[in-house]
Structure formats: structure tokens, C-alpha cells
Design a protein around this motif. Structure first.
Motif, PDB file in Angstrom:
ATOM      1  N   GLY A  62      58.886 107.120  62.525  1.00 39.08           N
ATOM      2  CA  GLY A  62      58.723 108.575  62.568  1.00 39.08           C
ATOM      3  C   GLY A  62      58.097 109.190  61.334  1.00 39.08           C
ATOM      4  O   GLY A  62      57.708 110.349  61.364  1.00 39.08           O
ATOM      5  N   GLY A  63      57.980 108.450  60.264  1.00 39.93           N
ATOM      6  CA  GLY A  63      57.290 108.997  59.087  1.00 39.93           C
ATOM      7  C   GLY A  63      58.187 109.886  58.244  1.00 39.93           C
ATOM      8  O   GLY A  63      59.269 110.308  58.658  1.00 39.93           O
ATOM      9  N   ALA A  64      57.705 110.184  57.056  1.00 36.17           N
ATOM     10  CA  ALA A  64      58.490 111.001  56.124  1.00 36.17           C
ATOM     11  C   ALA A  64      58.633 112.437  56.633  1.00 36.17           C
ATOM     12  O   ALA A  64      59.700 113.049  56.510  1.00 36.17           O
ATOM     13  N   THR A  65      57.573 112.957  57.231  1.00 38.44           N
ATOM     14  CA  THR A  65      57.611 114.342  57.723  1.00 38.44           C
ATOM     15  C   THR A  65      58.737 114.541  58.735  1.00 38.44           C
ATOM     16  O   THR A  65      59.360 115.592  58.803  1.00 38.44           O
ATOM     17  N   HIS A  66      58.984 113.501  59.518  1.00 35.47           N
ATOM     18  CA  HIS A  66      60.071 113.551  60.489  1.00 35.47           C
ATOM     19  C   HIS A  66      61.400 113.887  59.806  1.00 35.47           C
ATOM     20  O   HIS A  66      62.208 114.653  60.325  1.00 35.47           O
ATOM     21  N   GLN A  67      61.594 113.324  58.625  1.00 34.63           N
ATOM     22  CA  GLN A  67      62.857 113.536  57.912  1.00 34.63           C
ATOM     23  C   GLN A  67      63.024 114.992  57.471  1.00 34.63           C
ATOM     24  O   GLN A  67      64.138 115.440  57.210  1.00 34.63           O
ATOM     25  N   PHE A  68      61.899 115.739  57.377  1.00 38.72           N
ATOM     26  CA  PHE A  68      62.009 117.156  57.003  1.00 38.72           C
ATOM     27  C   PHE A  68      62.925 117.882  58.002  1.00 38.72           C
ATOM     28  O   PHE A  68      63.616 118.827  57.647  1.00 38.72           O
ATOM     29  N   SER A  69      62.904 117.446  59.276  1.00 42.34           N
ATOM     30  CA  SER A  69      63.784 118.038  60.294  1.00 42.34           C
ATOM     31  C   SER A  69      65.103 117.275  60.432  1.00 42.34           C
ATOM     32  O   SER A  69      66.139 117.866  60.723  1.00 42.34           O
ATOM     33  N   ILE A  89      52.792 121.058  48.034  1.00 46.01           N
ATOM     34  CA  ILE A  89      52.615 121.214  49.480  1.00 46.01           C
ATOM     35  C   ILE A  89      53.634 120.408  50.294  1.00 46.01           C
ATOM     36  O   ILE A  89      54.007 120.805  51.382  1.00 46.01           O
ATOM     37  N   TRP A  90      54.131 119.293  49.734  1.00 43.64           N
ATOM     38  CA  TRP A  90      55.118 118.528  50.516  1.00 43.64           C
ATOM     39  C   TRP A  90      56.470 119.229  50.541  1.00 43.64           C
ATOM     40  O   TRP A  90      57.130 119.286  51.573  1.00 43.64           O
ATOM     41  N   SER A  91      56.873 119.813  49.419  1.00 41.51           N
ATOM     42  CA  SER A  91      58.151 120.543  49.476  1.00 41.51           C
ATOM     43  C   SER A  91      57.999 121.796  50.332  1.00 41.51           C
ATOM     44  O   SER A  91      58.922 122.171  51.065  1.00 41.51           O
ATOM     45  N   TYR A 135      64.510 118.215  46.878  1.00 42.35           N
ATOM     46  CA  TYR A 135      63.273 118.289  46.091  1.00 42.35           C
ATOM     47  C   TYR A 135      62.368 117.090  46.388  1.00 42.35           C
ATOM     48  O   TYR A 135      62.781 116.110  47.018  1.00 42.35           O
ATOM     49  N   THR A 136      61.134 117.202  45.944  1.00 45.24           N
ATOM     50  CA  THR A 136      60.129 116.148  46.137  1.00 45.24           C
ATOM     51  C   THR A 136      59.865 115.538  44.770  1.00 45.24           C
ATOM     52  O   THR A 136      59.374 116.237  43.873  1.00 45.24           O
ATOM     53  N   GLU A 137      60.192 114.259  44.595  1.00 46.46           N
ATOM     54  CA  GLU A 137      60.071 113.693  43.244  1.00 46.46           C
ATOM     55  C   GLU A 137      58.628 113.706  42.759  1.00 46.46           C
ATOM     56  O   GLU A 137      58.347 114.079  41.626  1.00 46.46           O
ATOM     57  N   ASN A 138      57.731 113.284  43.628  1.00 45.36           N
ATOM     58  CA  ASN A 138      56.322 113.259  43.231  1.00 45.36           C
ATOM     59  C   ASN A 138      55.484 113.967  44.282  1.00 45.36           C
ATOM     60  O   ASN A 138      55.439 113.535  45.430  1.00 45.36           O
ATOM     61  N   GLU A 139      54.846 115.065  43.877  1.00 42.68           N
ATOM     62  CA  GLU A 139      53.964 115.796  44.788  1.00 42.68           C
ATOM     63  C   GLU A 139      52.613 115.075  44.805  1.00 42.68           C
ATOM     64  O   GLU A 139      51.790 115.225  43.892  1.00 42.68           O
ATOM     65  N   THR A 140      52.405 114.331  45.853  1.00 43.59           N
ATOM     66  CA  THR A 140      51.273 113.422  45.999  1.00 43.59           C
ATOM     67  C   THR A 140      49.917 114.136  45.939  1.00 43.59           C
ATOM     68  O   THR A 140      48.942 113.583  45.442  1.00 43.59           O
ATOM     69  N   VAL A 141      49.874 115.357  46.458  1.00 43.74           N
ATOM     70  CA  VAL A 141      48.606 116.086  46.518  1.00 43.74           C
ATOM     71  C   VAL A 141      48.313 116.787  45.193  1.00 43.74           C
ATOM     72  O   VAL A 141      47.195 116.737  44.672  1.00 43.74           O
ATOM     73  N   CYS A 158      66.242 113.775  48.122  1.00 44.21           N
ATOM     74  CA  CYS A 158      64.927 113.592  47.500  1.00 44.21           C
ATOM     75  C   CYS A 158      63.926 112.917  48.420  1.00 44.21           C
ATOM     76  O   CYS A 158      64.195 111.854  48.973  1.00 44.21           O
ATOM     77  N   ASP A 159      62.753 113.536  48.539  1.00 40.20           N
ATOM     78  CA  ASP A 159      61.604 112.888  49.184  1.00 40.20           C
ATOM     79  C   ASP A 159      60.927 112.041  48.112  1.00 40.20           C
ATOM     80  O   ASP A 159      60.273 112.570  47.215  1.00 40.20           O
ATOM     81  N   MET A 160      61.115 110.722  48.203  1.00 35.98           N
ATOM     82  CA  MET A 160      60.518 109.803  47.222  1.00 35.98           C
ATOM     83  C   MET A 160      59.344 109.026  47.800  1.00 35.98           C
ATOM     84  O   MET A 160      59.025 107.922  47.338  1.00 35.98           O
ATOM     85  N   THR A 161      58.700 109.598  48.824  1.00 30.07           N
ATOM     86  CA  THR A 161      57.658 108.860  49.533  1.00 30.07           C
ATOM     87  C   THR A 161      56.617 108.235  48.609  1.00 30.07           C
ATOM     88  O   THR A 161      56.241 107.084  48.782  1.00 30.07           O
ATOM     89  N   SER A 162      56.155 108.994  47.614  1.00 30.49           N
ATOM     90  CA  SER A 162      55.049 108.459  46.819  1.00 30.49           C
ATOM     91  C   SER A 162      55.480 107.977  45.433  1.00 30.49           C
ATOM     92  O   SER A 162      54.640 107.709  44.590  1.00 30.49           O
ATOM     93  N   SER A 163      56.790 107.841  45.210  1.00 28.03           N
ATOM     94  CA  SER A 163      57.209 107.350  43.896  1.00 28.03           C
ATOM     95  C   SER A 163      58.310 106.306  43.964  1.00 28.03           C
ATOM     96  O   SER A 163      58.662 105.709  42.939  1.00 28.03           O
ATOM     97  N   ALA A 181      56.890 104.645  54.210  1.00 26.20           N
ATOM     98  CA  ALA A 181      56.539 103.376  53.563  1.00 26.20           C
ATOM     99  C   ALA A 181      55.097 103.303  53.081  1.00 26.20           C
ATOM    100  O   ALA A 181      54.783 102.530  52.173  1.00 26.20           O
ATOM    101  N   GLN A 182      54.223 104.138  53.643  1.00 23.92           N
ATOM    102  CA  GLN A 182      52.788 103.850  53.496  1.00 23.92           C
ATOM    103  C   GLN A 182      52.191 104.077  52.113  1.00 23.92           C
ATOM    104  O   GLN A 182      51.049 103.716  51.885  1.00 23.92           O
ATOM    105  N   LYS A 183      52.942 104.649  51.177  1.00 25.36           N
ATOM    106  CA  LYS A 183      52.356 104.862  49.855  1.00 25.36           C
ATOM    107  C   LYS A 183      52.675 103.697  48.915  1.00 25.36           C
ATOM    108  O   LYS A 183      51.792 103.162  48.272  1.00 25.36           O
ATOM    109  N   ASN A 184      53.951 103.335  48.850  1.00 23.82           N
ATOM    110  CA  ASN A 184      54.326 102.357  47.821  1.00 23.82           C
ATOM    111  C   ASN A 184      55.008 101.105  48.382  1.00 23.82           C
ATOM    112  O   ASN A 184      55.450 100.258  47.612  1.00 23.82           O
TER     113      ASN A 184
HETATM  114  C1  PLP Z   1      52.574 111.228  52.419  1.00 22.98           C
HETATM  115  C2  PLP Z   1      53.782 112.040  52.143  1.00 22.98           C
HETATM  116  C3  PLP Z   1      54.590 112.565  53.169  1.00 22.98           C
HETATM  117  C4  PLP Z   1      54.221 112.453  54.630  1.00 22.98           C
HETATM  118  O1  PLP Z   1      54.421 111.189  55.127  1.00 22.98           O
HETATM  119  P1  PLP Z   1      54.275 110.888  56.693  1.00 22.98           P
HETATM  120  O2  PLP Z   1      54.862 109.531  56.806  1.00 22.98           O
HETATM  121  O3  PLP Z   1      52.815 110.956  56.996  1.00 22.98           O
HETATM  122  O4  PLP Z   1      55.027 111.908  57.444  1.00 22.98           O
HETATM  123  C5  PLP Z   1      55.733 113.254  52.812  1.00 22.98           C
HETATM  124  N1  PLP Z   1      56.082 113.428  51.526  1.00 22.98           N
HETATM  125  C6  PLP Z   1      55.340 112.940  50.515  1.00 22.98           C
HETATM  126  C7  PLP Z   1      55.797 113.136  49.108  1.00 22.98           C
HETATM  127  C8  PLP Z   1      54.174 112.238  50.793  1.00 22.98           C
HETATM  128  O5  PLP Z   1      53.418 111.745  49.784  1.00 22.98           O
END
Ligand code: PLP
Length: 347
Positions: A62-69, A89-91, A135-141, A158-163, A181-184
Motif C-alpha cells: 500500500g505504500g507510505a501514503t497509505h499509512q497517512f490514513s 510536502i510529505w507532512s 512528523y516526517t524525519e526527512n522531507e524528500t522533496v 514518524c514517517d521515515m520513508t527516506s531516512s 521501502a522504495q527509497k532506502n
Molecule cells: C516517497 C515518500 C512517501 C510516499 O511513498 P509512497 O510509497 O509512494 O506512498 C511518503 N513519505 C516520504 C517521506 C517519502 O519520501
């Protein structure tokens, strides 16, 4: 980017996983063979991040965005409000997707200044009665990263997707950590959730079973078929991190990689980074050229030098070097050499 060692191991095992005569892609998720793969991956992650038995570790789709809900559905536990720290933008997206379920208390926001800093802690409006603080540890954008763990009284999410896995982290400070998983970690399609057991079980009415952390935990993340191949790839990546020195070593290398680029940018009158130095990302180095017209030649010449994916996110503009764990120091050095050479010719 994934490490060559991980990719070649996957290639070698592609048609025959450890003498089974089958590919991991062909093995049922409840077979002893896959359960081995799954358990090994979880154990290695627990070891790398020092995750105690007080936490569930879930491997979900479901991806990280799914977890927002999904986070609000699970963590409100009878409350109606949660704290959100807005650093990019992620937070901001997490806030937007949480709003149908709760009252968002915006602790602070860096939006007005174009997300170039983290507002100082003494300006935060925390609510000690909130269900959690997000919070979002690392704002990827935006390339903005926390260099400390926020000190709050409510469960920290914590959204740690990119860190995740880029340095040691004290998991015990958190109620919940999630990461796509797709970043790190691995190919897209898998999301890891590390959640304190005591926070699970009291979900919002109508929460689907598949989105219920406790139900997923009780079935080892196999309430339905999980993304098995990604789970296997994540396990290979965890092994790779472990055999290359673990998180302390990656922290050292990541620091070295990012400093190399920031020093080059700061010492140049040509390139520019607008993020406050105290919160610059070690994973995503943003930089701008003195003239937008140089963008196309920069990207074109970079590709000719086998330097790819340097265009910034469409919302942020400029350029972005994403230098996750798998990116070797040598490659960052090559980017730095190219940047200096480009400046020499166009500066
Ligand atoms: C890429 C990213 C997301 C979104 O990830 P998806 O798996 O595409 O939903 C969310 N949060 C952060 C910090 C990201 O870098």
C-alpha cells in the motif's frame, strides 16, 4: 538505487532459491521456505535497529501514503485530535489525508518560508492530550531533515520513508515508525511499520481488517498475500547493511557523502542550496543553478557522464541528488567532479 551485491544475489537465486527448484516469486507465502525468508528479514531488521519485543514489525503493501490514513484509524484510540509538525510536502499531505478522521493540531509550519527550515522547538504549540504527535524525519522533496528526535509527551509517530536505516535510531522514543521501502530498502510495493504493541487494538469503527495493525500482527503480516518478493529483497538489503558495518557505519558514510556535496555547493558562487544548514538532508541534497537556462545542459551532460535522476521534484524545482544507503561514496565523488567541471565551463 539498490546495491550491486544485492541485485546479483537476487539474480543468482532468481530461478532456484536455495535448492528448492523454485523462484521466490513462485513460493507460496505460507510455505516453510517463505516463512523462513520472512522471519529472517524481520529478525535482521530488529537487530539492525535494536527493536525490542514491545514493538510489532509489520511488512505491508500500500505504500507510505497509505499509512497517512491508516495511522489515524489505529492510533486515535478514542481521542479526536492529533499533533502534526509541518516541514514539507510529505507532512502536508499526511495532514490532508488525516483530516477526515480527526482534528489536526498544526504544531508548527515552515510553509510560509517555503519549507527551508524546521521551526524552533520553543515556537511549537504541542497538545499534551493529543492522540499522538506526527512528523516526517526527512522531507524528500525539500531536502529538510530532523537532526534530533522531537521531545513530546504523546506517542511519537514518524514517517521515515527516506531516512530509515541511514543512521542508528532510538526506537524506544517512538510509538510508531513507518517507511515505504522504495527509497532506502527495496523495490516499490512494500511498507514497513514498527509500532508499539500497547498502542494497537483500539481502532476506529469500520477500519478494514487489512488496515488493523493488531490483526496484521496476529497473522504475521499475512492476513492476505503480502508482497513476497519485495519482502525477500528487503531481507537481502538488511543482510547487506549488516555485513557492511550496520547503522553506525552507514551514518558515517552518509555524513561524508552529503558533506562532500554541501561543501562544494557552499564554497561555490555558482550552485546554491537554500535550506538552513542545521536541518539539511543527508539523503536528498537539493541545489540550484544560477540560471534556469542551464538546467537542460546540466541534466544532459550529467547523463552523458552516467549521472542520472538529478532533476528536482516538480514541486520544488532545481536539482536533487538522492544519495540513499546504496549510493557509494565513489559515485558522489563523481557527481562532485562533474559539478565542478560544469561550473568551470558555464560559470
Ligand atoms: C516517497 C515518500 C512517501 C510516499 O511513498 P509512497 O510509497 O509512494 O506512498 C511518503 N513519505 C516520504 C517521506 C517519502 O519520501
Amino acid at each position: 538505487m539498490l546495491p550491486d551485491e544485492v541485485m546479483s544475489q537476487a539474480q543468482q537465486e532468481m530461478l532456484d532459491w536455495q535448492g528448492t527448484g523454485m523462484s521466490v516469486m513462485e513460493i507460496g507465502h505460507r510455505t516453510p521456505a517463505f516463512v523462513n525468508i520472512a522471519t529472517h528479514a524481520e529478525q535482521t531488521l530488529r537487530e539492525l535497529m535494536d527493536i525490542t519485543d514491545e514493538y510489532h514489525v509489520l511488512f505491508l503493501s500500500g505504500g507510505a501514503t497509505h499509512q497517512f490514513s491508516v495511522v489515524p484509524m489505529n492510533l486515535l484510540r478514542g481521542k479526536t485530535a492529533a499533533d502534526y509538525i509541518d516541514t514539507g510536502i510529505w507532512s502536508a499531505k499526511a495532514v490532508r489525508l488525516a483530516k477526515p478522521y480527526l482534528n489536526v493540531n498544526e504544531v508548527c509550519s515552515a510553509k510560509e518560508t517555503g519549507y527551508r527550515h524546521i521551526p524552533p522547538v520553543d515556537s511549537w504549540q504541542l497538545d499534551d492530550t493529543a492522540a499522538y504527535c506526527y512528523y516526517t524525519e526527512n522531507e524528500t522533496v525539500g531536502g529538510v531533515e530532523f537532526q534530533y528526535i522531537p521531545d513530546v509527551k504523546t506517542p511519537l509517530v514518524c514517517d521515515m520513508t527516506s531516512s530509515i536505516l541511514s543512521r542508528p535510531v532510538d526506537v524506544s522514543r517512538y510509538g510508531l515508525i513507518f517507511a515505504g521501502a522504495q527509497k532506502n530498502i527495496a523495490p516499490a510495493g512494500l511498507t514497513i511499520v514498527i509500532v508499539k504493541k500497547e498502542l494497537c487494538g483500539d481502532v476506529l469503527p469500520f477500519t478494514p481488517d487489512l488496515l488493523n495493525y493488531e490483526m496484521q500482527a496476529n497473522d504475521n503480516s499475512m492476513l492476505n498475500t503480502p508482497p513476497t518478493f519485495n519482502w525477500y529483497m528487503a531481507g537481502l538489503m538488511f543482510d547487506w547493511i549488516k555485513s557492511n558495518g550496520g547503522l553506525k557505519e552507514f551514518e558515517r558514510i552518509n555524513r561524508e557523502k552529503s558533506s562532500l556535496l554541501y561543501q562544494l555547493i557552499d564554497n561555490s558562487g555558482f550552485y546554491r542550496n537554500d535550506v538552513e544548514p542545521s536541518c539539511r538532508s543527508r539523503m536528498n541534497v537539493i541545489f540550484h543553478l544560477p540560471d534556469e537556462k542551464l538546467m537542460t545542459p546540466f541534466l544532459q551532460e550529467a547523463e552523458e557522464n552516467r549521472l542520472f535522476a538529478l532533476k528536482g521534484h516538480k514541486l520544488a524545482g532545481g536539482l536533487r541528488a538522492s544519495i540513499y544507503n546504496a549510493m557509494p561514496l565513489q559515485a558522489v565523488q563523481e557527481l562532485a567532479d562533474f559539478m565542478l567541471e560544469f561550473e568551470r565551463r558555464h560559470g
